[in-house]
Write an enzyme that holds these catalytic residues in place. Structure first.
Site, short mmCIF file in Angstrom:
data_model
loop_
_atom_site.label_atom_id
_atom_site.label_comp_id
_atom_site.label_asym_id
_atom_site.label_seq_id
_atom_site.Cartn_x
_atom_site.Cartn_y
_atom_site.Cartn_z
N ASP A 73 1.20 -1.05 -0.28
CA ASP A 73 -0.07 -0.19 0.39
C ASP A 73 0.64 1.38 -0.15
O ASP A 73 2.23 1.29 -0.40
CB ASP A 73 -0.82 -0.09 1.19
CG ASP A 73 -0.02 0.09 2.74
OD1 ASP A 73 0.60 0.10 2.53
OD2 ASP A 73 -0.45 -0.38 3.80
N GLN A 74 0.28 2.44 0.44
CA GLN A 74 1.13 3.71 0.67
C GLN A 74 2.21 3.89 1.55
O GLN A 74 3.32 4.46 0.82
CB GLN A 74 0.03 4.99 0.16
CG GLN A 74 0.15 6.00 -0.15
CD GLN A 74 -0.81 7.21 -0.22
OE1 GLN A 74 -1.96 7.25 0.24
NE2 GLN A 74 -1.08 8.10 -1.55
#
Length: 142
Positions: free
Chosen positions: A16-17
């Protein structure tokens, strides 16, 4: 119990980020582990599909312990947790590079006919595979 182990390099697309493995990707890794276990026992899930059978997941659970990150290598350990000739429960541990448990989980499966999705008794169609699962779940209990 017989335990299969396979390694997976964490790819950037699986994070994810925050650079942490996105939670749903562990289910994909469970499938990699399950396929490896079946192969290690001498069988082929893809052959079972060609024979006209599927083994859908009917339940799944995961417990997250530690984060995995891009660039690390995960070790996926898989075994037959329970098996009764109809239902199979596979158990999993995902270990980080330090050998720490990052994720544990289970998936529950039944076997169905591909054309009708009607459940079948696995041991009636694959007696050798049935015997291997019985043996695999008992290994180490002696």
């Amino acid at each position: 119990m017989f335990v299969s182990e396979v390694k997976v390099d964490v790819r950037y697309a699986e994070t994810d980020q925050m650079g942490v493995v996105y939670h749903a990707n562990y289910l994909v890794w469970f499938e990699i582990g399950r396929t490896s276990l079946i192969k290690d026992l001498g069988f082929s899930y893809s052959q079972m599909e060609r024979d006209g059978f599927l083994a859908p997941v009917i339940d799944a659970n995961l417990s997250y312990k530690k984060s995995m990150h891009y660039g690390e290598t995960a070790s996926i350990r898989t075994w037959v947790d329970s098996y009764d000739g109809f239902r199979t429960v596979y158990a999993y541990e995902v270990l980080n590079p330090k050998g720490e448990v990052a994720v544990t989980g289970q998936t529950h499966h039944i076997v169905v006919k591909k054309d009708s999705f009607r459940p079948v008794r696995f041991k009636n169609y694959y007696p050798e595979w049935h015997d291997a699962y019985e043996k695999a779940k008992k290994q180490g209990e002696d």
